[in-house]
Enzyme design. Sequence first.
Site, PDB file in Angstrom:
ATOM      1  N   ASN A  97       0.826  -1.194  -0.128  1.00 35.63           N
ATOM      2  CA  ASN A  97      -0.114   0.044   0.021  1.00 35.63           C
ATOM      3  C   ASN A  97       0.882   1.197  -0.152  1.00 35.63           C
ATOM      4  OD1 ASN A  97       0.691  -0.451   2.638  1.00 35.63           O
ATOM      5  ND2 ASN A  97      -1.312   0.011   3.591  1.00 35.63           N
ATOM      6  N   GLU A 142       4.232  -3.731  12.270  1.00 35.23           N
ATOM      7  CA  GLU A 142       3.259  -2.813  12.115  1.00 35.23           C
ATOM      8  C   GLU A 142       2.050  -3.359  11.688  1.00 35.23           C
ATOM      9  OE1 GLU A 142       0.988  -0.353  10.798  1.00 35.23           O
ATOM     10  OE2 GLU A 142       2.494   0.300   9.491  1.00 35.23           O
ATOM     11  N   CYS A 187      -3.424   1.415   6.823  1.00 33.72           N
ATOM     12  CA  CYS A 187      -3.673   1.100   8.028  1.00 33.72           C
ATOM     13  C   CYS A 187      -4.337   1.795   9.073  1.00 33.72           C
ATOM     14  CB  CYS A 187      -2.473   0.409   8.782  1.00 33.72           C
ATOM     15  SG  CYS A 187      -1.675  -0.777   7.819  1.00 33.72           S
ATOM     16  N   GLU A 218       7.843   3.290  14.834  1.00 34.52           N
ATOM     17  CA  GLU A 218       8.559   3.675  13.811  1.00 34.52           C
ATOM     18  C   GLU A 218       8.489   5.131  13.336  1.00 34.52           C
ATOM     19  OE1 GLU A 218       6.744   1.245  10.227  1.00 34.52           O
ATOM     20  OE2 GLU A 218       8.602  -0.047  10.345  1.00 34.52           O
TER      21      GLU A 218
HETATM   22  C1  SIN Z   1       0.232   1.759   6.679  1.00 38.02           C
HETATM   23  O1  SIN Z   1      -0.955   1.947   6.108  1.00 38.02           O
HETATM   24  O2  SIN Z   1       0.900   0.898   7.013  1.00 38.02           O
HETATM   25  C2  SIN Z   1       1.029   3.120   6.527  1.00 38.02           C
HETATM   26  C3  SIN Z   1       0.434   4.660   6.680  1.00 38.02           C
HETATM   27  C4  SIN Z   1       1.172   5.746   7.032  1.00 38.02           C
HETATM   28  O3  SIN Z   1       2.242   5.606   7.199  1.00 38.02           O
HETATM   29  O4  SIN Z   1       0.352   6.624   7.211  1.00 38.02           O
END
Ligand code: SIN
Length: 479
Positions: free
Chosen positions: A155, A253, A287, A459
Amino acid sequence: MMKLQDPDLFRNAALIDGQWLTRPEMDVNDPATGAVLGRLPDCTADETHAAIAAAERAMADWRARTHEQRADILMRWYHLMLENTEDLAQILTAEQGKPLSEARTEVAYGASFVRWFAEEARRINGKLIPSPVAGKKILALKEPVGVCAIITPWNFPIAMITRKVAPGLAAGCTMVVKPSDLTPYSALALAVLAERAGVPAGVLNILTGRPEAIGAALTGSPVVRKLSFTGSTRVGALLAGQCAPTLKRLSLELGGNAPFVVFDDADLEAAVEGAMVSKFRNGGQTCVCANRIMVQAGIHDAFAERLAARVDALQVGPGTETGVAIGPMINVAAIDKINAHVADALDKGATRLTRARNLPSNYADPVVLAGARPDMRLAGEETFGPVAPIFRFETEAEALALANGTPFGLAAYFYTRDMARAFRFGEALEFGIVGLNTGALSHEVSPFGGVKASGLGREGAQEGIEEYLETKAFHFGGL
Ligand code: SIN
């Protein structure tokens, strides 16, 4: 068709120990057209072990370099990413599907981690601890963890690599990276730029292909001292189990199920804008995307009407077309899940507030649903698509129970102008990242990660480099 200013960035090859390995075994498709973009090696367990061995050999020189030397290389990588933004964005959109404007934003977001950790490289300080024994000194030294395995999702094919690789390289670790087999070309383009920036052979290896053999070799190897993975909770738990016999450090994550809570006293326009940003970034395939929108009864109808109007105005189409806000979904499985969630909600009594569109089968219809309830599939599972279900609530206690009523704990959002409630509610949310009156939570300076089934570790930010460092207690008894 991609028109790259620098066609050398598009590599049909894996990278092991500085050697580019071509073997046309696996197709990579453009999700907008289905066209084959290229063919890459399906790396084997033996090739994975070769990459691990290369990373181990490269470690001695890389960790011995000064922090400033590593920082300088990372800073060159950062500038090269920015200089090549347009090509990187073209590659990203071609393999992932997101609109080009979002792809450019991701390049900048991804590059921001490289700059941040180039800066942090020079601030890896240990400490001097006063000893309880006279004449003795105790030093807490920071040392690189070692060879790291990095497994990244489709993604954010650029940002998820740099958010893991940059702190690792800054800390003095070496890397074996396995990008998603759906979106490997962005990772390979980043590796070309890293080579140009001066990252030595073996320090950054990129394996292409199916995940099973590569993943098992990475997790099973005693040489690999750390795994960092972004993806589903199911796969994260599986990988953690595979890492257990060799006791690796883990950063995971994993999935989210973000609540987005709007109280009666919220700024209505700001809340609608925040919901658009949070829900529809990357077509909902993020996410931290709002998965459950909860709106208090007094503001519910006005919010729902405005959100539906905004969603009806969204343009859906190929990411390369001007004005498009939502590109194709990544694959058929993603579309099937989205459709199943919407059908289940409608079956259980939800109402659709947005127009139906007649889209090709690789696109998902952006939808706002009113009357969502906890017994619907979309309440318990991450939809990972452009579906905005609205749950109505009456009291703050009800909203909190709904919001926390999930095994996941990555991101949560809420809108209120009541200062006392802002702290009370924000502190009671069981999530690793909380947004008050904002729909955007992702910055290189901010710790990113979840609690509960959303994973382990952080992170970005200062915390991000700690994940790649061990602390050695060095007791100095005098000479
Ligand atoms: C993710 O969807 O895992 C990361 C999204 C983000 O860094 O904003």
